[in-house]
Design a protein around this motif. Structure first.
Motif, short mmCIF file in Angstrom:
data_model
loop_
_atom_site.label_atom_id
_atom_site.label_comp_id
_atom_site.label_asym_id
_atom_site.label_seq_id
_atom_site.Cartn_x
_atom_site.Cartn_y
_atom_site.Cartn_z
N HIS A 1 -0.97 7.78 6.62
CA HIS A 1 -1.45 6.55 5.98
C HIS A 1 -0.62 5.35 6.41
CE1 HIS A 1 -4.25 8.80 3.64
NE2 HIS A 1 -3.34 9.47 2.99
N LYS B 1 2.68 1.95 3.10
CA LYS B 1 3.76 2.73 2.50
C LYS B 1 4.62 1.84 1.63
CE LYS B 1 3.84 5.37 6.80
NZ LYS B 1 4.61 5.79 7.99
N ASP C 1 4.64 10.97 -1.94
CA ASP C 1 4.77 11.69 -0.67
C ASP C 1 6.15 12.26 -0.43
OD1 ASP C 1 2.18 11.28 1.12
OD2 ASP C 1 2.46 9.48 -0.06
N GLU D 1 8.91 7.67 -1.99
CA GLU D 1 7.95 7.02 -1.10
C GLU D 1 6.54 7.46 -1.44
OE1 GLU D 1 8.65 5.96 3.10
OE2 GLU D 1 7.09 7.45 3.54
N ARG E 1 2.32 6.74 -0.06
CA ARG E 1 1.54 6.22 1.06
C ARG E 1 0.07 6.22 0.71
NH1 ARG E 1 4.35 9.82 5.91
NH2 ARG E 1 6.51 9.12 5.55
N LEU F 1 -2.56 1.76 -2.71
CA LEU F 1 -1.10 1.85 -2.75
C LEU F 1 -0.58 1.27 -4.06
CD1 LEU F 1 1.48 2.62 -1.13
CD2 LEU F 1 1.56 0.21 -0.39
N SER G 1 7.22 -2.68 -0.03
CA SER G 1 6.53 -2.26 1.19
C SER G 1 7.06 -3.02 2.40
CB SER G 1 5.01 -2.49 1.05
OG SER G 1 4.74 -3.83 0.72
#
Length: 950
Positions: free
Chosen positions: A267, A270, A296, A332, A334, A341, A365
């Motif tokens: 993706h 992030k 993630d 994190e 994604r 997001l 981000s």
């Protein structure tokens, strides 16, 4: 070499070229090292290039009962890539890939580096599932054979779970392609009894409810201890069972010659957050709450880990103020688009909103900030390694426990560290999977130290298996250092089943014997690698091997890791005095293998986790071989203008002879002269430059309406003109001056230009004082001509720019040509791109200065298509090495020509590099400045645009 291996070597000599059969003591010593803390010296090292070669070697080994070990990148941490028998390493023939089904699948040969596989997939928004921390160096063969995972991979996207098919070679030399129905049908016929035995074992395992439940429990966690017994319960078809058993088998059941992965989404959007907690328990509670959300990666860092990096530049100030039981989570998430997001971030924040944090939680981000966060996490392992006591090694172990028991497992580990005296140990890990890494330093030079290590590992094994029913190896592979504990973790029944699988697939135990399964309960305490002090420049090296893929001599002689390992052995022999004859032999062989063929380019430092530049060691060795007051060097430095003029005249003379007698005769003449002189005559090639007329440039008349820039041509630019038959007869100096003036600059040249030099030619040969004197002379002149830094300096050669950036007074604003063009000239010029496909070479110095992105951006503005050849980093020309040691340049560029032969020309930012690039590519390489001039309208005379920072 042992007698049985001499016979085996004789067999291999019938079908393997001699240059790929390595048995000399120096190189076998070099290959005795991988990233683990073990050392075994192979009797023979074989560079294999094809499946056919591997199959024939395996068949011969079976007939002669010779043990084989396969190695890809050698970044494995558990001793699974070393041997005292025959080591098979991958040559250039294993870098193929094929993208299938719009990148839903990808076929990869074992020599492809993991990060390169992801580059292939990036245009499709996909990636491979495994994401080990070593992905920039680790090769697919090792990633699959160790079932390596990583920070985001978890258990869902590892090699086992994303395997589609593979090509494999078994211990009898048979090749099976599980993605080819004809191959499968033939194998079912030829190996019916093997498949029936696998089927029988699988049926018995599935029928054994207690064993089946144990297997299911073990693989709910990350687990690479022992063989993949889950293959026996997850699959019914023996072909599927067989190929999944190969994953994580560490080369003990067969050789994976190709693997086809099902890819996963990568993706583009992030966001990361570095969240601090005053208590470790709270951080672990947060992990359990976050796990069900769309997250993630969640990385846990304990207080000791934070303490190890809190004083480093750029670290958040709060780290130093955290209490003793604090911890951090690096999170994190994604998504495919920005709105999604944002929703995911909100879900994560909501999940932990009730928990107290040391400061408010903020996701970002911003790419630079996220990179800084992840640099903190990735810097933990080297932070310990870099500060360890010289002579010790750094050990990183990894375990997995149920996530709900994460906090107590960390606390228990800390108690064990305290009990055994490992006060420097830190813990971090992939918290979502309950996967903990612990890092500590260890000496193996006394029996007491070995007993201490043994006690710690015994206690860790008991703790993880008995109290937590966890895995002793979550993702680093069993190797040698956990082989004694496999039965403890799995129990007798499962352990015996693993032995049955080994005997079924490798009945003679010729494939990597002693790895994963080992009957010696003390094997993890044997063959421990010495780490003696060698030189303060490299003593921090942890021999991880991350540097090796960057080295231009890696296919010719040795790599940075190997050079350091060899120099450690030389240093040990010097101190011990135990074997003067061997010391003399090793030192003598090292002169060529380690020193003369080192480009000293420093690219290794860009991949090294502790920032070691092995070129510094090489220069120090050269320094010791040359008295610092070398009269010849000082004479050259004092008469530099005359020397460079003579160099230019010599090049023109050679060019005239070339024109008179032709290329073939010129090559024969110079090759003969070089041979008769014992290689003292420098190598000549058709790409040799002509001489650049030495002329003093008068300063232009002052023009207050123009910005001033000091143009500093390198000595190479001043001496060397274009090659014979070049697309342009103009020198780099002339082209650069014209472009600067077209961009609206008043060009100024330093006084006494012909005598100036940055000192690099002397520095590279270890003549440090002479180099410093020349740099100081240049520094004084630049301070004068720039009015103490008021006027910027344009440097036209990247290697010189790199050295000058390290040597000049900070007041001097020096810009490499790439940076100056990108930041200040492109917007001042009217550019019409060329409808051409060009090749681009990013020099090692440009890479080290962080100019790669800028150079790519410039080239993309100037040409329709830009080709950056794979596997070409440092060209190995290294100033004058391309003349004196041309085999280094040839080896570094051995794969260049097929990748660029369709290009109209090649471009770079170093005149000497361009000589070798032109010779070995078949196209002319020139400075990027030439391409820019082609694309600029000759009528451009503008001053508008970006102003130079004064």
């Amino acid at each position: 070499m042992r007698q049985e291996h001499q016979a085996f070597l004789a067999t291999l000599e019938q079908f393997i070229p001699a240059e790929r059969l390595i048995s000399d003591p120096l190189q076998t010593l070099a290959y005795g090292t991988d990233a683990s803390f073990y050392r075994l010296l192979p009797q023979l090292v074989v560079k294999v290039e094809t499946e056919c070669e591997v199959a024939r070697i395996v068949s011969a080994a079976r007939q002669q009962e010779i043990a084989l070990t396969f190695r890809a990148a050698g970044t494995s941490l558990s001793g699974q890539a070393i041997t005292d028998s025959v080591l098979l390493i991958l040559g250039d023939g294993w870098s193929g890939h094929e993208i299938l089904d719009d990148a839903q699948r990808i076929k990869l040969q074992p020599g492809v580096i993991g990060a390169q596989a992801n580059l292939y997939l990036a245009p499709f928004g996909r990636k491979i599932g495994p994401d080990p921390a070593s992905i920039n160096a680790a090769k697919i063969g090792g990633i699959a054979a160790n079932n390596a995972s990583g920070m985001c991979c978890g258990t869902a996207h590892n090699s086992y779970r994303t395997l589609d098919s593979m090509r494999l070679i078994l211990a009898d030399g048979t090749l099976l392609d599980t993605g080819d129905s004809d191959s499968v049908d033939a194998f079912r016929s030829s190996h019916q009894s093997l498949l029936e035995a696998l089927d029988s074992l699988a049926r018995l395992t599935r029928a054994n409810e207690q064993l089946s439940q144990r297997i299911a429990h073990k693989y709910r966690l990350k687990n690479t201890t022992g063989y993949a017994l889950n293959a026996l319960v997850d699959y019914a078809d023996p072909i599927d069972i067989l190929q999944h058993l190969m994953i994580g088998s560490e080369g003990t059941l067969g050789f994976i010659s190709e693997i086809c992965y099902r890819t996963v989404p990568d993706h583009p959007h992030k966001a990361s957050a570095l969240v601090f907690f005053d208590r470790l328990q709270t951080a672990c509670e947060a992990v359990a709450l976050i796990k069900p959300t769309p997250v993630d990666a969640v990385e846990l860092i304990d207080r000791a880990g934070l303490r190890s990096i809190e004083s480093k530049a750029g670290m958040p100030a709060i780290i130093e103020q955290l209490p003793a039981d604090a911890a951090a989570l690096l999170i994190e998430t994604r998504a495919g688009d920005e709105p999604r997001l944002g929703q995911q971030i909100e879900q994560i924040l909501q999940a932990i909103s009730a928990l107290p944090t040391s400061e408010p939680v903020q996701f970002t981000s911003d790419a630079d900030t996220c990179a800084q966060f992840w640099a903190i996490r990735k810097g933990l392992f080297p932070a310990v390694g870099a500060v360890r006591t010289t002579g010790t090694t750094v050990i990183i172990e990894d375990i997995a426990v149920p996530v709900e028991q994460l906090a107590s497992a960390v606390a228990d580990l800390h108690r064990l560290f305290e009990h055994w005296g490992y006060s420097e140990a830190i813990i971090f890990g992939h918290a979502l999977e309950g996967n903990l890494h612990f890092v500590f330093t260890q000496a193996f030079d006394t029996e007491e130290e070995i007993r201490r290590y043994s006690g710690l590992m015994d206690d860790v094994a008991e703790l993880v298996t008995a109290r937590y029913e966890g895995s002793l190896k979550a993702e680093h592979g069993t190797g040698r250092n956990m082989a004694p504990y496999v039965e403890l973790e799995w129990g007798k029944e499962a352990y015996n089943l693993m032995w049955e699988l080994k005997r079924l697939l490798d009945p003679q135990e010729i494939l990597n014997p002693g790895v994963i399964l080992n009957r010696d309960p003390k094997v993890h305490l044997s063959n421990l690698k010495p780490m003696p002090a060698a030189n303060k420049l490299v003593d921090a090296c942890i021999e991880c091997g991350f540097c090796e893929h960057t080295c231009p001599s890696r296919a010719l002689t040795t790599t940075p890791r190997q050079r350091i390992a060899l120099w450690r052995e030389i240093s040990r022999l010097e101190r011990s005095g135990e074997d003067p004859a061997r010391l003399a032999s090793v030192r003598g062989d090292y002169t060529y293998q380690g020193e003369e063929t080192c480009a000293a380019c420093g690219l290794c430092s860009t991949a090294c986790p502790v920032g070691i530049n092995t070129g510094d060691l090489t220069r120090a060795i050269r320094h010791d071989r040359h008295p610092e007051g070398s009269r010849s060097a000082n004479w050259i430095a004092s008469h530099f203008a005359g020397v460079t003029k003579a160099g230019s005249l010599l090049l023109n003379s050679a060019d005239k002879v070339h024109g008179l007698i032709g290329t073939s005769n010129m090559r024969r003449l110079t090759d003969t002269a070089r041979k008769l002189s014992g290689n003292r005559v420098q190598q000549w090639t058709p790409a040799m430059p002509t001489g650049n007329p030495q002329r003093r440039k008068d300063l232009p008349v002052a023009d207050s309406s123009r910005d001033k820039v000091v143009y500093l041509p390198s000595c190479a630019s001043r001496v060397m003109g274009p090659q014979r038959g070049s697309a342009s007869e103009a020198s780099l100096m002339d082209v650069t001056a014209r472009l600067l003036e077209q961009a609206g600059y008043q060009v100024i040249y330093p006084d006494n230009l012909e005598s100036l030099c940055c000192g690099m030619p002397f520095q590279s040969k270890g003549l440090f004082d002479t180099a410093a004197n020349k740099a100081g002379e240049l520094n004084r002149e630049l301070l004068h001509i720039t009015e103490n830094g008021r006027i910027p300096v344009y440097s036209d050669t990247s290697p010189c720019s790199l050295r000058l950036g390290e040597q000049l007074d900070p007041a001097i604003k020096l810009y490499d040509s790439i940076e100056f063009i990108d930041r200040f000239m492109m917007e001042r010029l009217d550019i019409t791109p060329m409808d051409e496909e060009i090749a681009l070479h990013i020099t090692c110095s440009a890479t080290r200065m962080g100019q790669a992105t800028s150079l790519k951006r410039i080239a993309s503005r100037l040409a329709r298509k830009v080709v950056i050849p794979e596997g070409i980093g440092c060209c190995g020309f290294a100033g004058d090495k391309g003349f004196s040691t041309p085999e280094l340049n040839a080896s570094a560029l051995r794969n260049l020509k097929p990748q660029v032969e369709q290009c109209s020309g090649g471009y770079s930012s170093s005149r000497t590099c361009e000589i070798g690039l032109s010779h070995h590519s078949g196209i002319e390489y020139r400075s990027i400045v030439y391409l820019l001039e082609q694309c600029v309208k000759t009528t451009t005379q503008r001053r508008t645009g970006t102003e130079v920072e004064h």
